[in-house]
Design a protein around this motif. Structure first.
Motif, PDB file in Angstrom:
ATOM      1  N   THR A 218      74.145 108.257  14.417  1.00 51.84           N
ATOM      2  CA  THR A 218      73.524 107.271  13.521  1.00 51.84           C
ATOM      3  C   THR A 218      72.025 107.486  13.367  1.00 51.84           C
ATOM      4  O   THR A 218      71.346 106.648  12.782  1.00 51.84           O
ATOM      5  N   LYS A 219      71.506 108.597  13.884  1.00 48.62           N
ATOM      6  CA  LYS A 219      70.070 108.841  13.771  1.00 48.62           C
ATOM      7  C   LYS A 219      69.659 109.055  12.319  1.00 48.62           C
ATOM      8  O   LYS A 219      68.585 108.648  11.886  1.00 48.62           O
ATOM      9  N   ARG A 220      70.513 109.717  11.554  1.00 48.97           N
ATOM     10  CA  ARG A 220      70.240 110.017  10.154  1.00 48.97           C
ATOM     11  C   ARG A 220      71.220 109.266   9.252  1.00 48.97           C
ATOM     12  O   ARG A 220      72.306 108.862   9.686  1.00 48.97           O
ATOM     13  N   PRO A 221      70.885 109.070   7.963  1.00 53.29           N
ATOM     14  CA  PRO A 221      71.810 108.396   7.040  1.00 53.29           C
ATOM     15  C   PRO A 221      73.133 109.149   6.940  1.00 53.29           C
ATOM     16  O   PRO A 221      73.162 110.380   6.929  1.00 53.29           O
ATOM     17  N   LEU A 222      74.222 108.408   6.897  1.00 54.23           N
ATOM     18  CA  LEU A 222      75.535 109.030   6.784  1.00 54.23           C
ATOM     19  C   LEU A 222      76.009 109.044   5.334  1.00 54.23           C
ATOM     20  O   LEU A 222      75.410 108.394   4.462  1.00 54.23           O
TER      21      LEU A 222
ATOM     22  N   LEU B 249      80.799 111.186   6.786  1.00 53.41           N
ATOM     23  CA  LEU B 249      80.165 112.383   7.317  1.00 53.41           C
ATOM     24  C   LEU B 249      78.820 112.001   7.914  1.00 53.41           C
ATOM     25  O   LEU B 249      78.006 111.343   7.243  1.00 53.41           O
ATOM     26  N   THR B 250      78.581 112.403   9.151  1.00 53.85           N
ATOM     27  CA  THR B 250      77.356 112.032   9.845  1.00 53.85           C
ATOM     28  C   THR B 250      76.666 113.263  10.410  1.00 53.85           C
ATOM     29  O   THR B 250      77.307 114.075  11.090  1.00 53.85           O
ATOM     30  N   PRO B 251      75.367 113.446  10.156  1.00 51.37           N
ATOM     31  CA  PRO B 251      74.626 114.496  10.859  1.00 51.37           C
ATOM     32  C   PRO B 251      74.634 114.213  12.356  1.00 51.37           C
ATOM     33  O   PRO B 251      74.434 113.075  12.781  1.00 51.37           O
ATOM     34  N   CYS B 252      74.870 115.243  13.159  1.00 48.15           N
ATOM     35  CA  CYS B 252      74.899 115.098  14.610  1.00 48.15           C
ATOM     36  C   CYS B 252      74.381 116.393  15.230  1.00 48.15           C
ATOM     37  O   CYS B 252      75.114 117.382  15.315  1.00 48.15           O
ATOM     38  N   GLY B 253      73.111 116.400  15.598  1.00 49.15           N
ATOM     39  CA  GLY B 253      72.528 117.626  16.117  1.00 49.15           C
ATOM     40  C   GLY B 253      72.487 118.705  15.046  1.00 49.15           C
ATOM     41  O   GLY B 253      72.068 118.457  13.913  1.00 49.15           O
ATOM     42  N   ASN B 254      72.970 119.897  15.374  1.00 51.68           N
ATOM     43  CA  ASN B 254      72.986 121.008  14.423  1.00 51.68           C
ATOM     44  C   ASN B 254      74.232 121.016  13.556  1.00 51.68           C
ATOM     45  O   ASN B 254      74.420 121.958  12.762  1.00 51.68           O
ATOM     46  N   ALA B 255      75.090 120.020  13.686  1.00 50.16           N
ATOM     47  CA  ALA B 255      76.371 120.007  12.982  1.00 50.16           C
ATOM     48  C   ALA B 255      76.527 118.746  12.140  1.00 50.16           C
ATOM     49  O   ALA B 255      75.694 117.835  12.167  1.00 50.16           O
ATOM     50  N   ILE B 256      77.631 118.716  11.388  1.00 54.29           N
ATOM     51  CA  ILE B 256      78.019 117.542  10.601  1.00 54.29           C
ATOM     52  C   ILE B 256      79.408 117.131  11.050  1.00 54.29           C
ATOM     53  O   ILE B 256      80.352 117.932  10.998  1.00 54.29           O
ATOM     54  N   ARG B 257      79.543 115.911  11.510  1.00 54.63           N
ATOM     55  CA  ARG B 257      80.848 115.419  11.931  1.00 54.63           C
ATOM     56  C   ARG B 257      81.546 114.706  10.785  1.00 54.63           C
ATOM     57  O   ARG B 257      80.925 113.947  10.052  1.00 54.63           O
ATOM     58  N   VAL B 258      82.844 114.934  10.692  1.00 55.51           N
ATOM     59  CA  VAL B 258      83.664 114.328   9.652  1.00 55.51           C
ATOM     60  C   VAL B 258      84.653 113.370  10.317  1.00 55.51           C
ATOM     61  O   VAL B 258      85.438 113.777  11.180  1.00 55.51           O
TER      62      VAL B 258
ATOM     63  N   GLU C  67      68.480 120.888  13.798  1.00 56.33           N
ATOM     64  CA  GLU C  67      69.009 119.554  13.509  1.00 56.33           C
ATOM     65  C   GLU C  67      69.264 119.340  12.026  1.00 56.33           C
ATOM     66  O   GLU C  67      68.418 119.641  11.180  1.00 56.33           O
ATOM     67  N   VAL C  68      70.449 118.814  11.720  1.00 54.42           N
ATOM     68  CA  VAL C  68      70.800 118.446  10.344  1.00 54.42           C
ATOM     69  C   VAL C  68      70.123 117.111  10.033  1.00 54.42           C
ATOM     70  O   VAL C  68      70.224 116.156  10.807  1.00 54.42           O
ATOM     71  N   THR C  69      69.439 117.051   8.906  1.00 54.39           N
ATOM     72  CA  THR C  69      68.653 115.855   8.579  1.00 54.39           C
ATOM     73  C   THR C  69      69.243 115.029   7.442  1.00 54.39           C
ATOM     74  O   THR C  69      68.847 113.882   7.261  1.00 54.39           O
ATOM     75  N   ALA C  70      70.162 115.585   6.678  1.00 56.77           N
ATOM     76  CA  ALA C  70      70.772 114.831   5.572  1.00 56.77           C
ATOM     77  C   ALA C  70      72.085 115.477   5.177  1.00 56.77           C
ATOM     78  O   ALA C  70      72.244 116.701   5.264  1.00 56.77           O
ATOM     79  N   VAL C  71      73.024 114.648   4.748  1.00 52.72           N
ATOM     80  CA  VAL C  71      74.265 115.127   4.147  1.00 52.72           C
ATOM     81  C   VAL C  71      74.591 114.199   2.982  1.00 52.72           C
ATOM     82  O   VAL C  71      74.649 112.979   3.151  1.00 52.72           O
ATOM     83  N   VAL C  72      74.739 114.766   1.791  1.00 51.36           N
ATOM     84  CA  VAL C  72      74.984 113.979   0.574  1.00 51.36           C
ATOM     85  C   VAL C  72      76.120 114.611  -0.203  1.00 51.36           C
ATOM     86  O   VAL C  72      76.335 115.833  -0.149  1.00 51.36           O
ATOM     87  N   GLN C  73      76.834 113.789  -0.933  1.00 51.04           N
ATOM     88  CA  GLN C  73      77.970 114.296  -1.704  1.00 51.04           C
ATOM     89  C   GLN C  73      77.509 114.875  -3.023  1.00 51.04           C
ATOM     90  O   GLN C  73      76.566 114.388  -3.652  1.00 51.04           O
TER      91      GLN C  73
ATOM     92  N   PHE D 238      81.578  98.101   3.193  1.00 48.66           N
ATOM     93  CA  PHE D 238      80.273  98.675   3.503  1.00 48.66           C
ATOM     94  C   PHE D 238      80.343  99.331   4.872  1.00 48.66           C
ATOM     95  O   PHE D 238      81.011  98.826   5.785  1.00 48.66           O
ATOM     96  N   VAL D 239      79.643 100.433   4.993  1.00 44.31           N
ATOM     97  CA  VAL D 239      79.534 101.113   6.285  1.00 44.31           C
ATOM     98  C   VAL D 239      78.121 100.879   6.813  1.00 44.31           C
ATOM     99  O   VAL D 239      77.141 101.161   6.120  1.00 44.31           O
ATOM    100  N   VAL D 240      78.022 100.333   8.011  1.00 48.95           N
ATOM    101  CA  VAL D 240      76.715 100.085   8.624  1.00 48.95           C
ATOM    102  C   VAL D 240      76.587 100.964   9.864  1.00 48.95           C
ATOM    103  O   VAL D 240      77.557 101.168  10.605  1.00 48.95           O
ATOM    104  N   SER D 241      75.401 101.491  10.071  1.00 47.60           N
ATOM    105  CA  SER D 241      75.123 102.268  11.276  1.00 47.60           C
ATOM    106  C   SER D 241      74.138 101.498  12.126  1.00 47.60           C
ATOM    107  O   SER D 241      73.223 100.847  11.615  1.00 47.60           O
ATOM    108  N   HIS D 242      74.326 101.580  13.444  1.00 43.70           N
ATOM    109  CA  HIS D 242      73.534 100.815  14.395  1.00 43.70           C
ATOM    110  C   HIS D 242      72.667 101.730  15.253  1.00 43.70           C
ATOM    111  O   HIS D 242      72.972 102.907  15.435  1.00 43.70           O
TER     112      HIS D 242
END
Length: 454
Positions: free
Chosen positions: A9-13, A23-32, A50-56, A313-317
């Motif tokens: 949840t460090k970066r926008p999902l 899809l969430t950035p997580c370190g050097n990867a993207i988790r699905v 580190e991955v900083t953004a993932v957008v469709q 809605f998806v919320v990240s904490h």
């Protein structure tokens, strides 16, 4: 060696338009993750930092774009888990948004070792940087409108807004600046792209109405009438060009702390906001009546939605948890728990040499224990609870509340966390609530540290 845990949840999902995947950035990867079951179904690997953004990609719901501190952008096939194309930007990318109609990716990059920032734009079809760079005070947060026609940059007391595909016009040196007396913290466009809402550090939300009109005046050069009516000159360059009439602004206020995130519903009828209070607030547009979904379990740092189901809605904490919320039923339908970050007080005390693991033969960090005969990690996540996390399956198992939670102001929460961690890690003792009360209402610190051996 396979690494587990990580911050999701460090970066926008990214919540896909079909409502099926997160899809969430997580370190050097993207988790699905599956948005229906919460299962971790795939990991996209390829970035070297580190991955900083993932957008469709708006043109293909099976394709996403990502940016990274390794200085690259990548286009991914989600189903195959493969990189379709990569672009070398040559500079660390702190944030990225993509405009589908123009094919331009906007990126925030550090400048002069992070002392300031720049926003750059690349036309992905050619891989070439577009003319002009927006100067900012730091690497800023970027926001793209739902249709991809407008972009905004949140830079302290400035909210820069421009039409995608063009930085400035009429001799302006910067985009339109919706300046504010307090620092902005987040922003969002409504679906029709007529309103932009921005939260600030004091808990207020500013809602700017019909901003495209002001943007059009800004781009074409203000008329004499607009110059006479303008109350501010949003151009920060000291230019002699005339001012423009700023859009009408409504201010709403409920949050007691900085606004962590704002997001409009897919049909534009509601504005959602959240922050440190752990409450999702739903504002009706345009009458600003509000309803609440309280006790979500932790401070909110991100909110997103999808056109597939406008009620969800998806919320990240901040505690590394993602929740899928259905506002039609005001219920949490799904929770995805990452490995919780260590409490700040525990980390500080461990660094100072305090604390020990439960077993004298263990080399675990202070307050973290591996359950004997299993792959379960047990660790403190806040002053009142423990998390059980399966390292082999990289999955949250349970949260155990070890004593009754007290709802107290932030400064008192930090004090309780520091004292509880000191007593719990170093001595394995209990802090009585009466001792805390004595401290807060006239007692001495020495009295507060009195304990009863377990």
């Amino acid at each position: 060696m396979s690494l587990h845990g990580g911050l999701i949840t460090k970066r926008p999902l990214c919540y896909t338009t079909d409502g099926r995947l997160l899809l969430t950035p997580c370190g050097n990867a993207i988790r699905v993750y599956s948005a229906r079951s919460g299962d971790h179904i795939a990991t996209l690997r390829g970035h070297e930092a580190e991955v900083t953004a993932v957008v469709q990609d708006p043109g293909n719901d099976k394709v996403v774009l990502s940016s990274s501190l390794d200085g690259t952008l990548r286009r991914w096939d989600i189903q195959e888990g493969t990189v379709l194309k990569a672009w070398n930007i040559g500079e660390p990318v702190e944030c990225m948004v993509y405009s589908g109609p123009t094919g331009i990716a906007y990126m925030a990059i550090p400048h002069r070792g992070g002392q300031s920032g720049r926003v750059v734009s690349y036309l992905l079809s050619t891989g070439e940087e577009q003319p002009g760079r927006l100067k900012t005070s730091r690497s800023v947060q970027l926001v793209i409108s739902p249709l991809g026609h407008h972009v905004a940059a949140v830079d302290r007391n400035s909210l820069f807004v421009w039409a995608a595909g063009s930085w400035t016009a009429a001799g302006r040196s910067k985009p339109l600046n919706l300046v504010h007396t307090k620092p902005y913290t987040c922003a969002a466009f409504n679906p029709s792209e007529s309103i932009i809402a921005a939260g600030d550090a004091t808990g207020r939300i500013l809602i700017w109405h019909n901003f495209p009109t002001a943007l059009q005046e800004w781009a074409t050069g203000a008329t004499a009438a607009a110059a006479a009516a303008g109350v501010l000159s949003p151009d920060g360059s000291g230019s002699a060009l005339p001012s423009v009439r700023l859009p009408a602004c409504t201010t709403v206020h409920w949050h007691a702390h900085a606004v962590g995130a704002v997001c409009f519903s897919a049909e534009g009828s509601f504005l959602m906001s959240g922050g440190q209070e752990g409450v999702l607030v739903q504002w009706s547009v345009p009458n600003n009546k509000r309803t609440y979904l309280p006790r979500l379990g932790g401070p909110l740092r991100g909110i997103t939605t999808t056109t597939a189901d406008p009620a969800k809605f998806v919320v990240s904490h901040t505690d590394n948890t993602v929740r899928l919320i259905n506002m039609a039923t005001t219920s949490v339908e799904l929770s995805i728990h990452g490995l919780r970050p260590r409490p700040a007080a525990a980390a500080a005390l461990a660094a100072a040499g305090y604390g020990s693991a439960a077993s004298s033969s263990s080399s675990s960090p202070a307050g973290i224990v591996l359950q004997p005969g299993s792959s379960t990690l047990v660790l403190p996540v806040d002053p009142v609870s423990l998390q059980f996390f399966d390292v082999n399956r990289d999955r949250h198992i349970a949260r155990l509340q070890v004593r009754r939670e007290m709802i107290v102001p932030n400064i008192l929460q930090r004090l309780m966390a520091e004292i509880d961690t000191l007593l719990g890690c170093r001595y394995g003792s209990i802090l009585y609530q009466s001792s805390l009360t004595n401290l807060l209402f006239g007692g001495s610190f020495e009295f507060c540290l009195e304990m009863v051996e377990c």
